[in-house]
Write a protein that holds these residues in place. Structure first.
Motif, PDB file in Angstrom:
ATOM      1  N   PRO A 237       0.815  -1.226   0.000  1.00  0.00           N
ATOM      2  CA  PRO A 237       0.000   0.000   0.000  1.00  0.00           C
ATOM      3  C   PRO A 237       0.848   1.275   0.000  1.00  0.00           C
ATOM      4  O   PRO A 237       0.478   2.269  -0.634  1.00  0.00           O
ATOM      5  N   LEU A 238       1.986   1.247   0.712  1.00  0.00           N
ATOM      6  CA  LEU A 238       2.869   2.411   0.731  1.00  0.00           C
ATOM      7  C   LEU A 238       3.434   2.686  -0.656  1.00  0.00           C
ATOM      8  O   LEU A 238       3.550   3.843  -1.074  1.00  0.00           O
ATOM      9  N   ALA A 239       3.772   1.627  -1.363  1.00  0.00           N
ATOM     10  CA  ALA A 239       4.277   1.786  -2.729  1.00  0.00           C
ATOM     11  C   ALA A 239       3.230   2.446  -3.614  1.00  0.00           C
ATOM     12  O   ALA A 239       3.539   3.347  -4.409  1.00  0.00           O
ATOM     13  N   SER A 240       1.987   2.019  -3.468  1.00  0.00           N
ATOM     14  CA  SER A 240       0.902   2.618  -4.247  1.00  0.00           C
ATOM     15  C   SER A 240       0.716   4.081  -3.884  1.00  0.00           C
ATOM     16  O   SER A 240       0.496   4.930  -4.756  1.00  0.00           O
ATOM     17  N   LEU A 241       0.839   4.393  -2.580  1.00  0.00           N
ATOM     18  CA  LEU A 241       0.673   5.771  -2.117  1.00  0.00           C
ATOM     19  C   LEU A 241       1.756   6.684  -2.670  1.00  0.00           C
ATOM     20  O   LEU A 241       1.501   7.844  -3.021  1.00  0.00           O
ATOM     21  N   LEU A 242       2.981   6.171  -2.766  1.00  0.00           N
ATOM     22  CA  LEU A 242       4.104   6.970  -3.250  1.00  0.00           C
ATOM     23  C   LEU A 242       4.209   6.978  -4.777  1.00  0.00           C
ATOM     24  O   LEU A 242       5.085   7.640  -5.337  1.00  0.00           O
TER      25      LEU A 242
ATOM     26  N   SER B  11      10.998  -6.899 -10.269  1.00  0.00           N
ATOM     27  CA  SER B  11      10.152  -5.747 -10.559  1.00  0.00           C
ATOM     28  C   SER B  11      10.461  -4.599  -9.609  1.00  0.00           C
ATOM     29  O   SER B  11      11.067  -4.776  -8.549  1.00  0.00           O
ATOM     30  N   LEU B  12      10.013  -3.414  -9.984  1.00  0.00           N
ATOM     31  CA  LEU B  12      10.202  -2.233  -9.163  1.00  0.00           C
ATOM     32  C   LEU B  12       9.493  -2.395  -7.820  1.00  0.00           C
ATOM     33  O   LEU B  12      10.004  -1.971  -6.777  1.00  0.00           O
ATOM     34  N   LEU B  13       8.317  -3.008  -7.843  1.00  0.00           N
ATOM     35  CA  LEU B  13       7.559  -3.209  -6.601  1.00  0.00           C
ATOM     36  C   LEU B  13       8.300  -4.144  -5.660  1.00  0.00           C
ATOM     37  O   LEU B  13       8.340  -3.913  -4.446  1.00  0.00           O
ATOM     38  N   LYS B  14       8.912  -5.191  -6.189  1.00  0.00           N
ATOM     39  CA  LYS B  14       9.679  -6.119  -5.352  1.00  0.00           C
ATOM     40  C   LYS B  14      10.857  -5.399  -4.692  1.00  0.00           C
ATOM     41  O   LYS B  14      11.122  -5.585  -3.497  1.00  0.00           O
TER      42      LYS B  14
END
Length: 383
Positions: free
Chosen positions: A63-68, A128-131
């Motif tokens: 969720p923090l990744a999505s927020l940023l 991936s960037l998310l990982k």
């Protein structure tokens, strides 16, 4: 045989100065000392860390990744080709020009198509960037909390301000509850990193990271067994003091917040150089290498402990060179901060150029399917 090996390994002349031994570390009069068997506690703690990490990455980091605004890179999936897949998996991911020419003959593809297939296949295997963001978030959280906890446990201790105090009364140094948990949690965390190394993001300094984790685990374990606990807590605090800045810079880098990443990285570089290239060698190693011989004769444990410290110092110098190189590029040329250890996605040629190339190949060789030319036997009637 195992009993004899154990007796040889734990003999007092290896681990203690002359005149001291394991009997000096027996609990008495309400005073508790570190025991080697306490280290087994780190294994379940490491497993707990692995579980907590999975929960953290899913419920907090994502969720923090999505927020940023961390966005996934959409990578084109390469078409399956038995010949190229076999070469990629069994021989090398980076074929030479001679190998590309041979593969062209085997598959019926042009050299440019083969190169593009390998480039996209390598990109497909990259994390991936998310990982990367989730891994950096987990490490940032641990290093920050560990530094705060370590500082809280040492803030009122005299050896934090005068490192020679770490040897006052050695080896009869009473174990404090805060030292016990500081040690077990740090040892458990680095053990969990070693367990998860196969699934974590692999960087160019992968081997150096393995050496660092192993040396850290040996250092923590050895210093615990022979009651070098005061020195051990100082060493852990120095290492935790800068790492969370690096991980936070990575997080902002993955989120595309360039200015925040750049300035945090400069702060990290300054703290890293001060703590790892000044405080660590000239205060801590000095006090474990030079000062102890004024108290007792050198012994095997003395050399072993300082050998591990020098291994860490060599790694510090290696990483400092990379850090300074990045910082100088940013400060002198205003270039963006990038982690030189990370593999970057390889860019394809423009789609227009690729399309034109594919059309030329189509005209020359006919349609290509699965690496082989497809012959069209359905001829239209001439009216």
């Amino acid at each position: 045989m195992l009993l004899g090996l154990s007796e040889w390994f734990w003999q007092e002349r290896l681990w203690f100065p002359e005149g001291l031994g394991w009997a000096d570390l027996e609990d008495r009069d309400g005073r508790v000392y570190a025991k080697a068997h306490d280290l087994w506690v780190a294994l379940p703690i490491a497993l707990i860390f692995l579980i907590i990490r999975q929960v953290f990455e899913r419920t907090v980091a994502t969720p923090l990744a999505s927020l940023l605004g961390v966005k996934e890179t959409v990578r084109p999936k390469v078409p399956h080709n038995p010949t190229l897949d076999s070469y990629y998996c069994n021989i090398t991911k980076n074929p030479t020009q001679a190998s590309i020419a041979s593969l062209c003959k085997q598959t019926g593809r042009s050299g440019r198509q083969v190169q593009r297939w390998f480039r996209r296949r390598r990109n497909q295997d990259r994390p991936s960037l998310l990982k990367k963001f989730r891994e950096a978030s987990w490490r940032f959280t641990f290093y920050l909390l560990a530094f705060i906890a370590g500082l809280a446990s040492l803030i009122d201790k005299p050896w934090l301000y005068d490192v020679k105090e770490m040897w006052q009364g050695f080896p009869v140094l009473t174990l404090l509850p805060s030292q016990y948990w500081y040690y077990m949690i740090e040892l458990g965390f680095y053990s969990s990193l070693l367990f998860s190394v196969a699934s974590d993001v692999k960087r160019k300094d992968f081997k150096e990271q393995i050496v660092h984790h192993v040396a850290t685990i040996l250092l923590i374990s050895f210093s615990w067994c022979v009651n070098y606990i005061r020195a051990g807590t100082l060493i852990m605090l120095v290492h935790d003091s800068s790492d969370y800045f690096l991980e936070s810079a990575k997080m902002f880098n993955y989120a595309g917040w360039r200015n925040a990443c750049n300035y945090i990285f400069i702060v990290f570089a300054a703290i890293f150089i001060i703590t790892r290239l000044v405080i660590f060698p000239f205060w801590i190693i000095y006090c474990t290498w030079v000062y102890p011989v004024t108290i007792y004769e050198p012994f095997f444990g003395y050399y072993f402990f300082n050998g591990l410290l020098m291994t860490l110092q060599c790694l510090h110098i290696f990483w400092a060179v990379l850090i300074i190189r990045i910082a100088v590029r940013f400060l002198t040329h205003n270039e963006k901060v990038d982690d030189e250890r990370s593999d970057k996605d390889e860019t394809d040629e423009s789609e227009e150029g690729e399309g034109e190339e594919d059309k030329k190949d189509m005209k020359k060789n006919g349609p290509v399917q699965n690496g082989h030319t497809v012959h069209n036997n359905n001829h239209s009637k001439t009216e």
